[in-house]
Design a protein around this motif. Structure first.
Motif, mmCIF file in Angstrom:
data_model
loop_
_atom_site.group_PDB
_atom_site.id
_atom_site.type_symbol
_atom_site.label_atom_id
_atom_site.label_comp_id
_atom_site.label_asym_id
_atom_site.label_seq_id
_atom_site.Cartn_x
_atom_site.Cartn_y
_atom_site.Cartn_z
ATOM 1 N N THR A 1 37.027 -51.981 -12.050
ATOM 2 C CA THR A 1 37.452 -50.770 -11.356
ATOM 3 C C THR A 1 36.869 -49.528 -12.023
ATOM 4 O O THR A 1 36.389 -48.605 -11.342
ATOM 5 N N ALA A 2 36.887 -49.494 -13.350
ATOM 6 C CA ALA A 2 36.336 -48.340 -14.064
ATOM 7 C C ALA A 2 34.843 -48.184 -13.784
ATOM 8 O O ALA A 2 34.353 -47.061 -13.569
ATOM 9 N N VAL A 3 34.108 -49.302 -13.770
ATOM 10 C CA VAL A 3 32.668 -49.240 -13.474
ATOM 11 C C VAL A 3 32.440 -48.781 -12.037
ATOM 12 O O VAL A 3 31.494 -48.025 -11.751
ATOM 13 N N SER A 4 33.288 -49.225 -11.110
ATOM 14 C CA SER A 4 33.134 -48.795 -9.722
ATOM 15 C C SER A 4 33.376 -47.299 -9.582
ATOM 16 O O SER A 4 32.714 -46.628 -8.786
ATOM 17 N N HIS A 5 34.316 -46.755 -10.354
ATOM 18 C CA HIS A 5 34.534 -45.304 -10.348
ATOM 19 C C HIS A 5 33.303 -44.571 -10.872
ATOM 20 O O HIS A 5 32.903 -43.534 -10.325
ATOM 21 N N GLU A 6 32.692 -45.104 -11.903
ATOM 22 C CA GLU A 6 31.582 -44.394 -12.554
ATOM 23 C C GLU A 6 30.258 -44.580 -11.832
ATOM 24 O O GLU A 6 29.444 -43.650 -11.775
ATOM 25 N N TRP A 7 30.021 -45.774 -11.250
ATOM 26 C CA TRP A 7 28.687 -46.106 -10.770
ATOM 27 C C TRP A 7 28.600 -46.441 -9.277
ATOM 28 O O TRP A 7 27.528 -46.328 -8.698
ATOM 29 N N GLY B 1 30.454 -45.298 -6.579
ATOM 30 C CA GLY B 1 30.855 -44.338 -5.560
ATOM 31 C C GLY B 1 32.338 -44.272 -5.286
ATOM 32 O O GLY B 1 32.757 -43.648 -4.301
ATOM 33 N N LEU B 2 33.167 -44.905 -6.118
ATOM 34 C CA LEU B 2 34.610 -44.841 -5.937
ATOM 35 C C LEU B 2 35.123 -43.542 -6.545
ATOM 36 O O LEU B 2 35.133 -43.363 -7.760
ATOM 37 N N SER B 3 35.542 -42.624 -5.690
ATOM 38 C CA SER B 3 35.916 -41.283 -6.132
ATOM 39 C C SER B 3 37.219 -41.298 -6.922
ATOM 40 O O SER B 3 38.116 -42.108 -6.641
ATOM 41 N N PRO B 4 37.363 -40.395 -7.883
ATOM 42 C CA PRO B 4 38.655 -40.267 -8.572
ATOM 43 C C PRO B 4 39.785 -39.883 -7.629
ATOM 44 O O PRO B 4 40.949 -40.155 -7.893
ATOM 45 N N ASP B 5 39.424 -39.228 -6.497
ATOM 46 C CA ASP B 5 40.425 -38.786 -5.521
ATOM 47 C C ASP B 5 40.565 -39.756 -4.356
ATOM 48 O O ASP B 5 41.089 -39.401 -3.302
ATOM 49 N N THR B 6 40.111 -40.971 -4.529
ATOM 50 C CA THR B 6 40.123 -41.935 -3.439
ATOM 51 C C THR B 6 41.539 -42.216 -2.938
ATOM 52 O O THR B 6 42.521 -42.150 -3.687
ATOM 53 N N ARG B 7 41.633 -42.557 -1.646
ATOM 54 C CA ARG B 7 42.910 -42.986 -1.073
ATOM 55 C C ARG B 7 43.188 -44.451 -1.382
ATOM 56 O O ARG B 7 44.282 -44.954 -1.136
ATOM 57 N N ILE B 8 42.190 -45.152 -1.900
ATOM 58 C CA ILE B 8 42.333 -46.576 -2.201
ATOM 59 C C ILE B 8 43.250 -46.752 -3.409
ATOM 60 O O ILE B 8 43.040 -46.148 -4.462
ATOM 61 N N VAL B 9 44.269 -47.571 -3.239
ATOM 62 C CA VAL B 9 45.212 -47.849 -4.320
ATOM 63 C C VAL B 9 44.840 -49.188 -4.944
ATOM 64 O O VAL B 9 44.691 -50.191 -4.245
#
Length: 547
Positions: free
Chosen positions: A333-339, A341-349
Motif C-alpha cells: 500500500t505504501a509503495v502504491s501511494h508513492e509510485w 498513483g494512489l493519492s493520499p486523499d483517495t476515497r479508497i479505504v
C-alpha cells in the motif's frame, strides 16, 4: 573392578566459549534458511516447491555436517578444527551472494522445479553442512569426563536449539524487513568470520587458516566491490520483495510496473485509470460498469490490492462509489501511494491485514461487488479458496451482488480451477467461467481440439463469477467509453459442464484444501519437466543426442 581414569585435555575450550560458538553458529544456520526464501523470491518466486527445497537441502546439509563433524572430531581433536569449520562456514556464506547470479543464469535452462532444487543445493547445502559440524566438534572439546557426558551433550544441544530458535524469529520478524535478505546473508558471513578469528585458536593451524582465509577475503572483496549484497528490491517487507519500474508496454505507452517477488503484479498508467492491460482486470471493470447501470453508487470490496489498478479505475469512473481494499502487506500500500498513483486523499479505504480476519468486521449485505485478486500461479493462499471463506464473502454481498475471482490454471492438465468452481457452486446458484475470447474457444475445443497440439502446457487466466441472481452478459460494455470491443467472454454452459466433468473436482474446505497439489501442473504438468534429457545443459545436448 578396574578404576576408570579420565584424561583432561589441556587444549580444551573454556565452556563459555563453546556455548557462545554453538549458540551463534546454530542461529546463523537458521538465519540462512529463513533468508533463503526471501533471497530467491525475486529470481524463482516463493511457492511450496521453493520452501520444500530450502528446508530439505538445509536439513540434508545439517545431517551430513553432524556426521562429518563427529568423524573429524575423533580424527582431528585439536581445538583449531572447530575454528577451521567456522572459517569455512564464513567462506561459503559469503559465497552464497557471489554464486547467486551465476547459478540463476547457469540453471535457467532447467524446468522450474528441478531449477529450484538445484539452486538451493548449489547455494545452501555446503554452508549448512559446515555449520552442522560445529556442535559435534564442540562436544568433543567439552567432553573431559565421561561421567558428565550426558549433561554436557544435552546442554550443548539445548544451547544449539535455542540459537536456532533465535535465528528463526530474529530473521523472520526483524532482520529481513529491516536490512534485506542479502545484507542478512552478508552479516552471517561476517559473524562466522569473527567467531573463527576470536575463538577459533587458528594459530594452531596456520597453513590451513591461510588456505581458507585468503579465498574468504577475496570473496568478501568481490561481494562488496560488485555490490552483490545490495537488494534488487525497492523495499523488502515481511511478505514480498517489491520492485517498481517504468516500462513502455507496446501500444499502452509508459506505465508503472509493480513486481512482487518474481511476478509482475500490476501495470498502472498514471493519469489514465482506464488503461488496463490484463484481460481479467478488464473483465473486472466491465462487470463494474454492468453493476453501475443500476447502482451508480456501487460499493466494492477488493481482496488484494497490489498496484490498486482496478480500484483506481473505479474511483475515477464512479465518483459516488465506495471502494474498500483488503491488502495484507502495508508495504504494498505504501509503495502504491508513492509510485502507483494512489493519492493520499483517495476515497479508497484500505485494511492492511489478512482477508480472513478483515471480513469478520465488515457489514453484512454491504457490497454490490467483491473482487478476489489474491491468487497467482506460484502462490495461492489456500485459506482464501475454501467454502468457509466463500460463505463469509456471500454474507457481505447484496441480494444481487457479484463475486469475481481471477484464477490461473491449465485447461488440459490443471485441477484447481475445477475444484474452485465446484466450491463456488456449493454456495451460489449462478456460477460462470469468464475469460478472453481465445481461452473460451479453448474450453469449447476441449478435449479433442487442436489447441492442445499447438499450445502444449499453456496456462490461461480465468475469472470465476458467482451470484445469487443471473447475470445478463448481453448488457456488458467495454470499460472504456466509446470502445465497442469487450473483454468479457462467457464459457458456454454445455462446454463448461463437459470440461468440469473431465477431471477431479475437490470441494475446498478449511479442513481440506490441497491447493498446491491441484496447481502442481503449472510446474510439473508437462512431460519434459522431469525428462532427464531436459537436465542436460543445452550446449552439451548436440554432443550427446546429435542434432
Amino acid at each position: 573392578m578396574a578404576a576408570v581414569t579420565t584424561a583432561v585435555l589441556p587444549t580444551s575450550w573454556p565452556s563459555w566459549r563453546l556455548y557462545i560458538v554453538v549458540f551463534v553458529a546454530s542461529a546463523c544456520s537458521l538465519v540462512l534458511e529463513i533468508a533463503a526464501g526471501r533471497l530467491l523470491a525475486p529470481e524463482i518466486g516463493v511457492s511450496l516447491y521453493t520452501w520444500t527445497s530450502i528446508i530439505g537441502v538445509v536439513l540434508a546439509g545439517l545431517s551430513v555436517g553432524n556426521y562429518l563433524g563427529g568423524r573429524l572430531a575423533d580424527r582431528f581433536p585439536a581445538p583449531s578444527t572447530l575454528g577451521l569449520a567456522l572459517l569455512a562456514g564464513s567462506l561459503t556464506s559469503f559465497g552464497v551472494l557471489a554464486l547467486l547470479p551465476i547459478l540463476i543464469d547457469t540453471l535457467r535452462y532447467l524446468p522450474l522445479v528441478p531449477r529450484v532444487l538445484a539452486t538451493n543445493v548449489g547455494l545452501f547445502f555446503l554452508p549448512s553442512c559446515l555449520l552442522g559440524m560445529v556442535t559435534p566438534l564442540a562436544i568433543k572439546q567439552a567432553l573431559t569426563d565421561l561421567r558428565t557426558a550426558g549433561g554436557i551433550v544435552g546442554r550443548l544441544y539445548a544451547i544449539s536449539t535455542a540459537g536456532s530458535i533465535l535465528g528463526v524469529y530474529l530473521t523472520g520478524f526483524v532482520l529481513v524487513a529491516m536490512l534485506g535478505a542479502r545484507t542478512v546473508v552478508l552479516l552471517v558471513g561476517i559473524v562466522l568470520l569473527m567467531l573463527a578469528l576470536l575463538f577459533g585458536r587458528l594459530r594452531q593451524s596456520i597453513a590451513l587458516t591461510v588456505i581458507l582465509l585468503v579465498p574468504t577475503l577475496v570473496v568478501v572483496g568481490h561481494t562488496l566491490r560488485s555490490r552483490l549484497w545490495q537488494s534488487p528490491c525497492l523495499t523488502e517487507t515481511h511478505y514480498y520483495c517489491i520492485q517498481v519500474n517504468e516500462q513502455n508496454v507496446g501500444l499502452l505507452g509508459p506505465v508503472m510496473e509493480l513486481q512482487l517477488d518474481h511476478l509482475i503484479h500490476s501495470y498502472t498508467a498514471i493519469g489514465d485509470p482506464d488503461l488496463l492491460r490484463y484481460a481479467y482486470t478488464q473483465i473486472f471493470a466491465e462487470t463494474a460498469r454492468y453493476v453501475a447501470q443500476s447502482h451508480p453508487d456501487l460499493r466494492a470490496l477488493f481482496i488484494g490490492g497490489g498496484g490498486y489498478t482496478v480500484p483506481l479505475h473505479l474511483e475515477a469512473k464512479y465518483p459516488e462509489a465506495a471502494i474498500d481494499v483488503i491488502e495484507i502487506d502495508p508495504g504494498v500500500t505504501a509503495v502504491s501511494h508513492e509510485w502507483m498513483g494512489l493519492s493520499p486523499d483517495t476515497r479508497i479505504v484500505t485494511y492492511n491485514e489478512d482477508a480472513r480476519i478483515a471480513v469478520q468486521r465488515l457489514q453484512e449485505g454491504r457490497y454490490d461487488l467483491i473482487f478476489g485478486d489474491a491468487f497467482n500461479d506460484a502462490s495461492v493462499p489456500y485459506h482464501l479458496t475454501t467454502r468457509e471463506f466463500g460463505q463469509q464473502l456471500r454474507s457481505l454481498l447484496t441480494d444481487d451482488g457479484i463475486y469475481l475471482a481471477n484464477v490461473i490454471d491449465r485447461v488440459y492438465s490443471g485441477h484447481f480451477l475445477r475444484s474452485y468452481l465446484r466450491t463456488m457452486q456449493s454456495l451460489f446458484p449462478h456460477v460462470y467461467l469468464l475469460a478472453r475470447e481465445d481461452a473460451v474457444e479453448t474450453m469449447a475445443d476441449w478435449p479433442h481440439g487442436t489447441y492442445v497440439a499447438t499450445h502444449p502446457g499453456d496456462r490461461d487466466t480465468f475469472v470465476v463469477a458467482a451470484s445469487q441472481q443471473p447475470i445478463d452478459f448481453t448488457q456488458f460494455r467495454s470499460h472504456r467509453t466509446g470502445s465497442p470491443a469487450i473483454a468479457t467472454h462467457v464459457t458456454g454452459a454445455g462446454d463448461q459442464l463437459r470440461w468440469e466433468a473431465g477431471g477431479p473436482r475437490a470441494l475446498l474446505t478449511d479442513d481440506y484444501a490441497p491447493v498446491e497439489t491441484l496447481l502442481a501442473s503449472l510446474f510439473t504438468g508437462d512431460e519434459e519437466q522431469w525428462d532427464w534429457r531436459s537436465m542436460i545443459p543445452p550446449r552439451l545436448r548436440p554432443l550427446l543426442f546429435g542434432t
